[in-house]
Every structure is written in structure tokens, then in C-alpha cells.
Write a protein that holds these residues in place. Structure first.
Motif, PDB file in Angstrom:
ATOM      1  N   GLU A  98     -14.155   8.271   4.912  1.00  0.00           N
ATOM      2  CA  GLU A  98     -13.418   7.141   4.867  1.00  0.00           C
ATOM      3  C   GLU A  98     -13.102   6.811   3.710  1.00  0.00           C
ATOM      4  O   GLU A  98     -13.628   6.889   2.705  1.00  0.00           O
ATOM      5  N   ILE A  99     -11.613   6.347   3.538  1.00  0.00           N
ATOM      6  CA  ILE A  99     -10.900   5.751   2.532  1.00  0.00           C
ATOM      7  C   ILE A  99     -11.494   4.231   2.467  1.00  0.00           C
ATOM      8  O   ILE A  99     -11.232   3.651   3.334  1.00  0.00           O
ATOM      9  N   ALA A 100     -11.821   3.765   1.152  1.00  0.00           N
ATOM     10  CA  ALA A 100     -12.076   2.314   0.904  1.00  0.00           C
ATOM     11  C   ALA A 100     -11.148   1.240   1.436  1.00  0.00           C
ATOM     12  O   ALA A 100      -9.904   1.734   1.268  1.00  0.00           O
ATOM     13  N   ILE A 101     -11.400   0.570   2.316  1.00  0.00           N
ATOM     14  CA  ILE A 101     -10.478  -0.660   2.459  1.00  0.00           C
ATOM     15  C   ILE A 101      -9.749  -1.064   1.628  1.00  0.00           C
ATOM     16  O   ILE A 101      -8.541  -1.515   1.706  1.00  0.00           O
ATOM     17  N   LYS A 102     -10.424  -1.553   0.264  1.00  0.00           N
ATOM     18  CA  LYS A 102      -9.844  -1.758  -0.713  1.00  0.00           C
ATOM     19  C   LYS A 102      -8.543  -1.234  -1.317  1.00  0.00           C
ATOM     20  O   LYS A 102      -7.491  -1.490  -1.669  1.00  0.00           O
ATOM     21  N   ARG A 103      -8.849   0.288  -1.044  1.00  0.00           N
ATOM     22  CA  ARG A 103      -7.841   1.149  -1.723  1.00  0.00           C
ATOM     23  C   ARG A 103      -6.459   1.135  -0.738  1.00  0.00           C
ATOM     24  O   ARG A 103      -5.630   1.092  -1.147  1.00  0.00           O
ATOM     25  N   LEU A 104      -6.990   1.173   0.650  1.00  0.00           N
ATOM     26  CA  LEU A 104      -5.800   0.842   1.617  1.00  0.00           C
ATOM     27  C   LEU A 104      -5.090  -0.370   1.412  1.00  0.00           C
ATOM     28  O   LEU A 104      -4.058  -0.265   1.852  1.00  0.00           O
ATOM     29  N   GLU A 105      -5.894  -1.532   1.015  1.00  0.00           N
ATOM     30  CA  GLU A 105      -5.141  -2.872   0.866  1.00  0.00           C
ATOM     31  C   GLU A 105      -3.993  -2.410  -0.168  1.00  0.00           C
ATOM     32  O   GLU A 105      -2.985  -3.204  -0.110  1.00  0.00           O
ATOM     33  N   LEU A 106      -4.631  -1.961  -1.206  1.00  0.00           N
ATOM     34  CA  LEU A 106      -3.711  -1.731  -2.464  1.00  0.00           C
ATOM     35  C   LEU A 106      -2.478  -0.834  -1.999  1.00  0.00           C
ATOM     36  O   LEU A 106      -1.404  -1.116  -2.524  1.00  0.00           O
ATOM     37  N   ASP A 107      -3.015   0.398  -1.430  1.00  0.00           N
ATOM     38  CA  ASP A 107      -1.840   1.406  -1.227  1.00  0.00           C
ATOM     39  C   ASP A 107      -2.130   2.043   0.347  1.00  0.00           C
ATOM     40  O   ASP A 107      -3.232   2.654   0.369  1.00  0.00           O
ATOM     41  N   SER A 108      -1.302   1.492   1.211  1.00  0.00           N
ATOM     42  CA  SER A 108      -1.732   1.768   2.818  1.00  0.00           C
ATOM     43  C   SER A 108      -1.072   3.155   2.853  1.00  0.00           C
ATOM     44  O   SER A 108      -1.452   3.721   4.396  1.00  0.00           O
ATOM     45  N   THR A 109      -0.609   3.889   2.136  1.00  0.00           N
ATOM     46  CA  THR A 109       0.010   5.045   2.326  1.00  0.00           C
ATOM     47  C   THR A 109      -1.218   6.302   1.719  1.00  0.00           C
ATOM     48  O   THR A 109      -0.869   7.380   2.073  1.00  0.00           O
ATOM     49  N   ALA A 110      -2.067   5.649   1.299  1.00  0.00           N
ATOM     50  CA  ALA A 110      -3.080   6.479   0.576  1.00  0.00           C
ATOM     51  C   ALA A 110      -3.437   7.457   1.654  1.00  0.00           C
ATOM     52  O   ALA A 110      -4.082   7.235   2.652  1.00  0.00           O
ATOM     53  N   MET A 111      -3.753   8.750   1.213  1.00  0.00           N
ATOM     54  CA  MET A 111      -4.278   9.765   2.329  1.00  0.00           C
ATOM     55  C   MET A 111      -5.526  10.447   1.885  1.00  0.00           C
ATOM     56  O   MET A 111      -6.095  11.235   2.546  1.00  0.00           O
TER      57      MET A 111
END
Length: 120
Positions: A98-111
Motif C-alpha cells: 500500500e502507498i500511504a494515504i498522505k503520500r497519495l493526498e500530496l501526489d495522487s499520481t504516485a505509483m
């Protein structure tokens, strides 16, 4: 393969979908503003001369580079939307964690998760 996304209920998925779509709309607005800067540079005989033309060409080049960055961002956002629809959104493409939710909130393109992105 359908995965159950970590705590990704429909409201979170909807929030990420909205974030991504809002950013796509912002890119469309930026595109409209940047079109004039990408236009063909005309030779203006009334201008100071060669330096003015070089300045205009440099401005055009920067506008085209900015457009290329927006195009790349648009492709990444559209890919994130596709991952969201396929229920692959939020999982690292390298390790599957899982990618951390906080990371996805900052950059929703994070893969990638932080560990994979930093090469650990």
C-alpha cells in the motif's frame, strides 16, 4: 485482479477522483493561458532588433517546455484515474504494498511507495 484497497471506501475513492479531476481542469485552464506564448514568433521590423527576436524565441521555447510538463502531468493524472477505476490505485507498482494515504493526498499520481521510490 481486483484488490480490496486499504481503507479505501467509496467516499475516499470519490475524494481522490475529485482531486484528480480538479487538477485536470486546472491544467486545461493553464493550457488556455499558455497558448499565446507558444505561437509562431513573427519578425517585427519595428522592434529593437535581433535581441528582441531572440527574447521572443526564448519565451516561446519556455512556453513549449511548460506545455510539455503539463501534458506529462495530464497523462499521469489520467493514468491515476484509470488505476482508481481498476482498483489498482494506492498500491506500489514495484512491491505491491500500500502507498500511504498522505503520500497519495500530496501526489495522487504516485505509483510507488516511499521505500521503492527512494530505492530502499
Amino acid at each position: 485482479m481486483i484488490r480490496e484497497i486499504f481503507d479505501m471506501d467509496e467516499s475516499k475513492a470519490r475524494r481522490f477522483r475529485t482531486l484528480i479531476q480538479d487538477r485536470l481542469l486546472a491544467l486545461d485552464k493553464e493550457d488556455a493561458l499558455g497558448r499565446d506564448g507558444q505561437a509562431t514568433v513573427e519578425l517585427d521590423q519595428q522592434a529593437v532588433g535581433r535581441l528582441s527576436r531572440q527574447d521572443a524565441l526564448l519565451n516561446q521555447s519556455m512556453a513549449k517546455a511548460t506545455q510539455a510538463r503539463r501534458d506529462a502531468q495530464r497523462r499521469a493524472l489520467e493514468a491515476a484515474l484509470a488505476r482508481l477505476e481498476e482498483e489498482d490505485f494506492g498500491y506500489c507498482e514495484d512491491c505491491g504494498e500500500e502507498i500511504a494515504i498522505k503520500r497519495l493526498e500530496l501526489d495522487s499520481t504516485a505509483m510507488r511507495c516511499i521505500a521503492c521510490a527512494s530505492g530502499r
